[in-house]
Write a protein that holds these residues in place. Sequence first.
Motif, PDB file in Angstrom:
ATOM      1  N   PRO A   1      37.902  41.166  43.301  1.00 59.66           N
ATOM      2  CA  PRO A   1      39.381  41.913  43.829  1.00 59.66           C
ATOM      3  C   PRO A   1      39.389  43.113  43.883  1.00 59.66           C
ATOM      4  N   GLY A   2      39.873  43.658  45.080  1.00 60.30           N
ATOM      5  CA  GLY A   2      39.820  45.151  45.379  1.00 60.30           C
ATOM      6  C   GLY A   2      38.745  45.455  46.438  1.00 60.30           C
ATOM      7  N   ALA A   3      37.885  44.232  46.797  1.00 66.19           N
ATOM      8  CA  ALA A   3      36.771  44.069  47.753  1.00 66.19           C
ATOM      9  C   ALA A   3      37.205  44.618  49.161  1.00 66.19           C
ATOM     10  N   GLY A   4      38.529  44.338  49.462  1.00 71.50           N
ATOM     11  CA  GLY A   4      38.988  44.256  50.886  1.00 71.50           C
ATOM     12  C   GLY A   4      38.974  42.916  51.752  1.00 71.50           C
ATOM     13  N   LYS A   5      38.705  41.935  50.992  1.00 68.36           N
ATOM     14  CA  LYS A   5      38.639  40.438  51.715  1.00 68.36           C
ATOM     15  C   LYS A   5      40.002  40.385  52.614  1.00 68.36           C
TER      16      LYS A   5
ATOM     17  N   THR B   1      38.615  26.992  58.908  1.00 64.28           N
ATOM     18  CA  THR B   1      39.451  27.413  57.709  1.00 64.28           C
ATOM     19  C   THR B   1      38.610  28.473  57.099  1.00 64.28           C
ATOM     20  N   ILE B   2      39.396  29.511  56.484  1.00 66.59           N
ATOM     21  CA  ILE B   2      38.898  30.311  55.541  1.00 66.59           C
ATOM     22  C   ILE B   2      39.477  30.061  54.016  1.00 66.59           C
ATOM     23  N   VAL B   3      38.793  30.285  52.955  1.00 69.50           N
ATOM     24  CA  VAL B   3      39.173  30.327  51.899  1.00 69.50           C
ATOM     25  C   VAL B   3      38.990  31.819  51.089  1.00 69.50           C
ATOM     26  N   ASP B   4      40.386  32.399  50.930  1.00 66.65           N
ATOM     27  CA  ASP B   4      40.021  33.751  50.398  1.00 66.65           C
ATOM     28  C   ASP B   4      40.187  33.757  48.809  1.00 66.65           C
ATOM     29  N   ALA B   5      39.039  33.774  48.325  1.00 58.58           N
ATOM     30  CA  ALA B   5      39.045  33.653  47.050  1.00 58.58           C
ATOM     31  C   ALA B   5      37.569  34.385  46.264  1.00 58.58           C
ATOM     32  N   THR B   6      37.559  34.889  45.121  1.00 60.32           N
ATOM     33  CA  THR B   6      36.281  35.660  44.707  1.00 60.32           C
ATOM     34  C   THR B   6      35.021  34.788  44.913  1.00 60.32           C
TER      35      THR B   6
ATOM     36  N   ILE C   1      34.779  51.808  43.885  1.00 62.33           N
ATOM     37  CA  ILE C   1      35.596  51.423  45.134  1.00 62.33           C
ATOM     38  C   ILE C   1      36.389  50.395  44.825  1.00 62.33           C
ATOM     39  N   LEU C   2      35.866  49.284  44.090  1.00 60.59           N
ATOM     40  CA  LEU C   2      37.048  48.099  43.612  1.00 60.59           C
ATOM     41  C   LEU C   2      37.841  48.569  43.057  1.00 60.59           C
ATOM     42  N   LEU C   3      37.697  49.454  41.728  1.00 56.57           N
ATOM     43  CA  LEU C   3      38.870  49.708  41.087  1.00 56.57           C
ATOM     44  C   LEU C   3      39.818  50.579  41.840  1.00 56.57           C
ATOM     45  N   ARG C   4      39.330  51.560  42.518  1.00 53.67           N
ATOM     46  CA  ARG C   4      40.146  52.387  43.433  1.00 53.67           C
ATOM     47  C   ARG C   4      41.113  51.548  44.324  1.00 53.67           C
ATOM     48  N   GLN C   5      40.292  50.561  44.766  1.00 52.80           N
ATOM     49  CA  GLN C   5      41.177  50.008  45.991  1.00 52.80           C
ATOM     50  C   GLN C   5      42.162  48.890  45.356  1.00 52.80           C
ATOM     51  N   ASN C   6      41.804  48.381  44.187  1.00 54.96           N
ATOM     52  CA  ASN C   6      42.698  47.594  43.172  1.00 54.96           C
ATOM     53  C   ASN C   6      43.926  48.395  42.873  1.00 54.96           C
ATOM     54  N   LEU C   7      43.722  49.816  42.626  1.00 53.13           N
ATOM     55  CA  LEU C   7      45.166  50.493  42.228  1.00 53.13           C
ATOM     56  C   LEU C   7      46.023  50.782  43.608  1.00 53.13           C
ATOM     57  N   GLU C   8      45.269  50.467  44.686  1.00 55.05           N
ATOM     58  CA  GLU C   8      45.938  50.708  46.035  1.00 55.05           C
ATOM     59  C   GLU C   8      46.790  49.519  46.302  1.00 55.05           C
ATOM     60  N   ARG C   9      46.559  48.444  45.603  1.00 63.96           N
ATOM     61  CA  ARG C   9      47.349  47.273  46.117  1.00 63.96           C
ATOM     62  C   ARG C   9      48.719  47.277  45.452  1.00 63.96           C
ATOM     63  N   PRO C  10      49.578  46.427  45.889  1.00 63.50           N
ATOM     64  CA  PRO C  10      51.036  46.363  45.444  1.00 63.50           C
ATOM     65  C   PRO C  10      50.943  46.048  43.826  1.00 63.50           C
ATOM     66  N   VAL C  11      51.806  46.510  43.241  1.00 62.00           N
ATOM     67  CA  VAL C  11      51.559  46.432  41.587  1.00 62.00           C
ATOM     68  C   VAL C  11      51.259  44.919  41.204  1.00 62.00           C
ATOM     69  N   TYR C  12      52.216  43.902  41.755  1.00 58.71           N
ATOM     70  CA  TYR C  12      51.924  42.513  41.192  1.00 58.71           C
ATOM     71  C   TYR C  12      50.833  41.819  41.663  1.00 58.71           C
ATOM     72  N   LYS C  13      50.049  42.528  42.751  1.00 58.44           N
ATOM     73  CA  LYS C  13      48.747  41.738  43.134  1.00 58.44           C
ATOM     74  C   LYS C  13      47.550  42.683  42.507  1.00 58.44           C
ATOM     75  N   ARG C  14      47.894  43.548  41.443  1.00 52.83           N
ATOM     76  CA  ARG C  14      46.682  44.236  40.807  1.00 52.83           C
ATOM     77  C   ARG C  14      45.991  43.317  39.803  1.00 52.83           C
ATOM     78  N   VAL C  15      44.732  43.285  39.749  1.00 53.14           N
ATOM     79  CA  VAL C  15      44.002  42.769  38.571  1.00 53.14           C
ATOM     80  C   VAL C  15      43.585  43.517  37.645  1.00 53.14           C
ATOM     81  N   PRO C  16      43.693  43.048  36.204  1.00 53.85           N
ATOM     82  CA  PRO C  16      43.224  43.997  35.144  1.00 53.85           C
ATOM     83  C   PRO C  16      41.760  44.451  35.438  1.00 53.85           C
ATOM     84  N   GLU C  17      41.550  45.900  35.116  1.00 59.24           N
ATOM     85  CA  GLU C  17      40.148  46.324  35.317  1.00 59.24           C
ATOM     86  C   GLU C  17      38.900  45.465  34.891  1.00 59.24           C
TER      87      GLU C  17
END
Length: 728
Positions: free
Chosen positions: A11-15, A77-82, A115-131
């Motif tokens: 999460p936060g990688a920019g996928k 088809t693309i599957v957007d997951a980790t 970068i993952l942690l920083r970009q995670n914080l830039e996401r909408p609040v409801y989409k953020r994942v615990p660090e």
Amino acid sequence: MRQLVLMMGAPGAGKSTFIKEKGLEPYTLSPDTIRVMYQNPVLTKDGVTQITSANDKVVWEFLFRVLEERMKRGDFTIVDATHSTASAINQYKELCQKYRYRCAVVDFSKVPLDILLRQNLERPVYKRVPELQIMKIYERYQQLSVPGWVQVVQPADFDDFIRFKPLDFSKWRKIHHIGDIHGCYDALAEYLKDGLKEDELYIFLGDFLDRGPQNAEVMKLMLEIYNQPNVILIEGNHERYIWSYANGEEIGSKEFKERTLPDLKKAGISKKDLRLFYRRLRVLAYYTYHDKTVLVTHGGLSALPGNLMFISAEQIIDGAGTFDLDIDEIWDRNTGKQFYQIHGHRNLYRLPVSAAIRSFNLEGQVEHGGHLRVVTLTPDGFHPIEIKNNNYLKQEKHIPESLQENKLTVETLLEYMTNHKLIQEKQVAENIYSYNFSRKAFQKAAWDTVNVRARGLFINKKTKEIVNRSYNKFFNITERPETKLARLAETLQFPVSVYTKPNGYLGMLGYDSEAGQLVFSSKSELRGPFAEWFKELFYQTCNDETIKSMEEKLKEGFSFVFEVILPEKDPHIIKYDRDQLILLDVVYRTPAYNKLPFHEVKELGQTFHIPTKELVTTFDSWLDFYSWYKKITSDYSIEEEGYVIEDAKGFMTKLKLPYYLFWKQMRGVKEAMAHKHGRKIDHGRLYTPLHIQFYNWLKTQEMEDIKNASIIQLRDQFYREVGEFSCV
């Protein structure tokens, strides 16, 4: 096409941003999207809302159900997951094998943790994942070994990876494109009688089996050559039955189960053989050859898309649009001059191999005694070839002996007419009865070989004489199965003649031998207003000498069929300036429908000083007729009702023209307004600017004027007040 892409990254990688920026969201399945479909974001202990994974079991079950439906069609088809473990990736393997998909992962796993942690914080609040969760996923990637059956693609290489590029086939001396075979081995063997030449490429366009008598022979040949480097096999829609059988699935084809499969089994062709064959099939061939770019598919496309990868395999195989689409003309309209298409599968309108300037059609009805079609490409251009197939399964229709034209008697016809539920029998004179198809037959289009004869048919039951007769009921092009363009392409016998179709009503003039007098009729009546008007106009038009001459001709066993035009008493759609009779045909008063040839009708018209219908044109080939049909049915400038089309064997159909159809529809609008005593109608009828403009003009008129005026009068007034307006 059959390509599955798995995003791989924490999460936060920019996928998701990557997918959005490349416009790939329509092709993407995302568990996060499904999670919020199942449940709203929930409040956490930290006082913020986040997407919950509490429903992940059903979320992933749902995602895989949708994924499989997409894979059945061959959707990219693309599957957007980790996808942070080998097991998470391997869960797609079975589906990929089942539906012949290639699978790749787009590797975002190397994005640094900070970068993952920083970009995670830039996401909408409801989409953020615990660090902590991001850190755990990041650590898993350090140990992950991507399974060998999956291709790894770096984000920077992704555009190049999914771009479906043409191959360069310029090395081949000649390229052979071989159309639908359908189990017709003899025609194929004739074309390949000199064998496959090593410096030439052979592309087969699919539909190898079914409908023909030599399925096993065709498949044996394919099994011999499918591994050769100069052979490309394209997948057709009939190949799906091979795959279903070879994999123990339900076969959705009666033809394959009852005819093709027994042929294959008898020849010792195994399921393993068929699986090996099927795995060699390609969805398409896309190549350059010197200065040309060529797309080869089974079904044919309407254009060359920006990226063929995004078109489903199902659509490429079955073709863009409906089966009756003239795909060749559309391709020419939608693509550039350097792009060419070659396809099979559909050719309802019996177009030649060179179906358009840059589109070649290799469906030649080989399984029905037509041709195996081939087009070759050499440095000097394309060369169409057709091989006549004489080995095919013939189908014959059985007509009851009593209804065969040469054996039909008046007594038999009366028996059928009297007992037919969709025919109305009416006594119209002392011994004369009329027979006409019922309203139910018309409304439900319930036609058969009996009630099509019940159209202006009058029989003297005492003498068993047909005293008056019109045409058998015949239909508009596309109105009935037998008048669909595709059927006409098969059945029309050339030359085909096109006649004018005046816009009045039918009047029939016959003869009753018992009474020794002329019989005037229209519709189902001898004494109704239309019959009386016809009779009145006839005596106004013809002098005594003409009437006597016509009576002598009628006594020979004929009926005269007229178009009765009465602009004041019976206005229709087309405007006429005077009352007139037009002689259409001279019909034998026999149970079997037959009539005089047109040149004799023309001579009689000249003898009787009565105008006849006019011969508009004659066509000697289907292609000429079809080209004319396409042009005429989009021409709003012809102010006529339409044309009657008659082939060399007397088969008749009719064509209504756009001008007539438009104003007939507006007559319905006018009558609807008058009937409802108001101005509201179904606006679904109004779909062109002229529809809307005429309707808006009608609303400005007095209701009594609308009720009392004909559509011709209203149209004339509209044009006087508003001016001419194009229907297109």
